[in-house]
Design an enzyme around this catalytic site. Structure first.
Site, PDB file in Angstrom:
ATOM      1  CE  LYS A 234      -2.786   2.692  -9.986  1.00 54.06           C
ATOM      2  NZ  LYS A 234      -1.979   1.472  -9.825  1.00 54.06           N
TER       3      LYS A 234
ATOM      4  CG  ASP B 138       4.054  -4.173  -6.600  1.00 47.26           C
ATOM      5  OD1 ASP B 138       4.248  -5.518  -6.381  1.00 47.26           O
ATOM      6  OD2 ASP B 138       2.827  -3.857  -6.440  1.00 47.26           O
TER       7      ASP B 138
ATOM      8  N   GLY C  49      -9.552  -0.854 -13.399  1.00 42.35           N
ATOM      9  CA  GLY C  49      -9.249  -1.885 -12.613  1.00 42.35           C
ATOM     10  C   GLY C  49      -8.866  -1.328 -11.142  1.00 42.35           C
TER      11      GLY C  49
ATOM     12  N   GLY D 167      -6.414  -1.689  -8.269  1.00 47.20           N
ATOM     13  CA  GLY D 167      -4.880  -2.546  -7.931  1.00 47.20           C
ATOM     14  C   GLY D 167      -4.876  -2.274  -6.407  1.00 47.20           C
TER      15      GLY D 167
ATOM     16  N   GLY E  66      -4.861   1.518  -5.553  1.00 45.19           N
ATOM     17  CA  GLY E  66      -6.253   2.259  -5.753  1.00 45.19           C
ATOM     18  C   GLY E  66      -6.670   1.815  -7.011  1.00 45.19           C
TER      19      GLY E  66
END
Ligand SMILES: *[C@@H]1O[C@H](CO)[C@@H](O)[C@H](O)[C@H]1NC(C)=O
Ligand SMILES: *[C@@H]1O[C@H](CO)[C@@H](O)[C@H](O)[C@H]1NC(C)=O
Length: 669
Positions: free
Chosen positions: A371, A467, A349, A351, A354
């Site tokens: 990531k 977050d 994915g 995000g 990154g």
């Protein structure tokens, strides 16, 4: 008594001479007791070198003691000897003189001459019957004066060099039944048998290449009675000479036996000839070698190139201060390998921070998520890394475990536990067919709440997530919710000028006071958690631009539902009626409470857990306002704090509740 001793003494001498002189074998001459003179020497390899390349040299090598050839009646008895020799010319096809096996009354030849005289004779002595010399010559030079048949012959010489019997060098082939020529100066190993039968007066000389068995027929077979020539005590050995043309004559092995068959020399036990002269250049060397050299050079160059390239490609940044984080550091190469070169196929994915790739660590075969976070500035990196590493020590079943990091130029790679079921976000919004049941959702909410409580209150320091949202909640193999990406938002704080701190978080999850202060607190985390709860319960994103204006902002819309006394209308329509009414109400109301515009009204995560576990009753939210909630949760901050944190967003969004807020503010403690 004396005579007995004498007999013993004589017997001992006899035995000694028999053992010593009658029967010996040398497979190589290392340590051999031979009388050497002139150029004769025993090499370190155990070769007997009779004449080396030095010109004008004699060479003699003789058994050191004489042998008794006539033990009875003045008749020369039978003997047998075999030896292996090679004549290695320095220049191919350039002839030198030869070598000879010699039976002689002396092992020294003081007046002998080199060259054609074989270091045995001289012009005066040659042919004299008082010489008592018998020799087998291997002659590589044609001397017409001695009646030589050619420049490559074997001869039996008695007292001189006019051979009594001679033949071109050849061997009888048992296979073909005929003689085959040999070249004495080929440098090849030659095996020679010299056998004398004293009863038949027959002297046989057999020559053959070393790799063959002894031929059935000798090369020379001469009827001769050696008795007049051979005296009682005779020396045996080899003589060789060179003159002007250098060559080397080697004897590799020698065995002798008086009155019997000498032991057969075994080629496998003989020393090796040294390589002399120019080697035959094979095609392999002239063509193959350069090709091989070029090939290896190119291979080496490209290998070095690849190594250098891979060094650059896999270069990661490691500064001294990072060494203490050793175990948490991954090499870029290992991550590169794990993710198969960050292939798009491995992309899980993209995000806000990154791209995330799936990978398998080759060492542990462990599945991980990697990531890649790009960062522009090094500023604050040290602090951030130490924070990351300390976060790596966080252990909670509702947190995605951070395994470590890798730092590169302008890039940070974070390695997490792999979550096979991906993000909750996808289940809520992208998988229409795999709907999450209410019980699952409720369990996930509770799990995330406990994870956040751990971050806020249960670890050694307060960790803000910054977050929280459905897309940062990942589902493990048992569909447990796990909070990911915690602390990462800090990277942006560190990476930028503190003067221009920009807000971190996601629109719709941002507490109103964030727009003013830009400062994250546990309370702003709680706000985002509230938005998350509503998201999960309602199956809607906090801000949905596609919805009608009144329903666009989820929190407002749920408040609206509450005001109308129909809060359950906010529940995800996809659930139908498949939910626990009490739990749904609890989640919706708690979501509103957490996402309260006034930070003071928001509960702590510990309180949230108590409400969710129903250890404490949720304060009754007034349908038209906020005051009750504040009073109920109560006791956070002073009046001034409330006024300060009063959100402008509230004024716009909740215009009709402003009076209530006013009363809260004035009526608060
Ligand atoms: C042969 O040698 C002996 C001993 O050296 C010597 O007396 C004799 O004269 C020689 N004979 C001839 C023909 O040279
Ligand atoms: C062998 O050698 C002899 C004499 O040197 C010569 O006449 C003959 O032709 C040779 N045979 C072969 C097959 O080379």
């Amino acid at each position: 008594m004396f005579s007995k001793l004498l007999v013993w003494f004589l017997l001992a001498i006899y035995a000694a001479s028999k053992v010593d002189g009658g029967d010996f074998i040398y497979n190589g001459f290392r340590g051999a007791n031979l009388s050497l003179d002139g150029s004769a020497e025993i090499t370190t390899d155990g070769l007997l070198l009779l004449a080396n390349s030095i010109q004008q040299k004699k060479g003699h090598a003789f058994h050191p003691i004489p042998l008794n050839f006539k033990p009875s009646q003045g008749k020369t008895q039978s003997f047998s000897t075999n030896f292996v020799f090679a004549i290695v010319p320095k220049y191919q096809e350039v002839r030198s003189y030869g070598t000879a096996f010699v039976i002689s009354p002396s092992k020294e030849f003081p007046g002998s001459e080199v060259g054609e005289y074989m270091s045995i004779f001289n012009p005066k002595t040659i042919g004299n019957s008082s010489n008592h010399i018998a020799a087998i010559e291997f002659d590589t030079y044609r001397n017409p004066e001695f009646g030589d048949i050619d420049d490559n012959h074997v001869g039996i010489d008695i007292n001189g060099l006019n051979s009594n019997s001679s033949a071109p060098a050849a061997y009888f082939s048992n296979m073909s039944g005929g003689f085959k020529n040999l070249s004495l100066i080929s440098g090849e190993l030659m095996h020679v048998w010299v056998e004398y039968n004293g009863l038949q007066n027959l002297l046989n000389v057999t020559l053959f290449p070393i790799h063959l068995p002894k031929p059935d027929l000798p090369l020379l077979s001469m009827r001769v009675d050696l008795s007049p020539i051979v005296l009682e005590d005779m020396y045996i050995g080899f003589a060789s000479s060179t003159k002007t043309v250098p060559s080397s004559t080697y004897i590799l092995g020698w065995s002798f036996k008086m009155n019997g068959q000498a032991q057969v020399l075994d080629p496998r036990h003989l020393p090796k000839l040294p390589r002399i002269g120019p080697k035959k250049k094979s095609k392999l060397l002239t063509i193959g070698l350069p090709v091989i050299v070029i090939f290896f050079t190119l291979t080496a160059i490209s290998a070095i190139g690849l190594i250098v390239r891979s060094k650059i490609k896999f270069a990661d940044v490691l500064e001294d201060w990072e060494r203490e984080y050793g175990p948490h550091r991954f090499s870029y190469k290992s991550l590169f390998m794990a993710t198969k070169g960050f292939r798009n196929k491995e992309l899980l994915g993209v995000g806000g921070f990154g791209r995330v790739y799936r990978g398998i660590l080759s060492a542990s075969k462990m599945e991980v998520a990697v990531k890649r976070v790009s960062h522009e500035s090094r500023q604050g990196m040290r602090e951030f890394i130490s924070e990351i590493v300390s976060l790596g020590r966080l252990r909670h079943r509702n947190l995605v475990r951070l395994l470590g990091y890798c730092r590169r130029k302008r890039e940070l790679l974070l390695v997490y536990d792999f979550m096979p079921n991906g993000s909750l976000d996808k289940f809520l919004f992208n998988h229409p067919n795999s709907m999450l049941s209410w019980s699952r959702r409720f369990r996930i909410i509770k799990g995330i709440a406990s994870g956040l409580l751990y971050l806020h209150e249960e670890w050694e320091q307060v960790v803000l997530h910054r977050d929280i949202k459905a897309s940062n909640v990942l589902l493990d193999s048992e569909m447990n919710g796990r909070l990911g990406d915690f602390g990462l938002a800090r990277l942006y704080d560190h990476g930028t000028d503190p003067q221009t701190t920009h807000m971190v978080g996601t629109l719709g999850y941002l507490a109103p006071e964030m727009t003013k202060t830009g400062k994250a607190t546990t309370s702003t985390d709680v706000y985002a958690f509230g938005a998350f709860m509503l998201e999960v319960a309602c199956g809607r994103r906090p801000i949905d631009p596609r919805s009608s204006a009144d329903e666009g902002i989820l929190v407002e819309w749920v408040w609206e539902c509450l005001r109308r006394g129909r809060i359950l209308a906010a529940a995800d329509p996809k659930l139908g009626h498949d939910y626990e009414v009490e739990e749904m109400e609890l989640v919706l109301k708690l979501g509103l409470l957490c996402s309260h515009p006034l930070s003071a009204a928001r509960p702590s995560m510990r309180q949230v857990m108590q409400f969710l576990d129903r250890d404490a009753p949720l304060p009754e939210l007034l349908s038209d306002g906020l005051g009750a909630a504040i009073l109920a949760v109560g006791g956070y901050k002073g009046f001034d704090d409330l006024r300060l944190s009063y959100p402008s967003y509230l004024e716009q969004g909740f215009a009709n509740t402003s009076s209530v807020q006013e009363s809260v503010l004035t009526g608060g403690r």
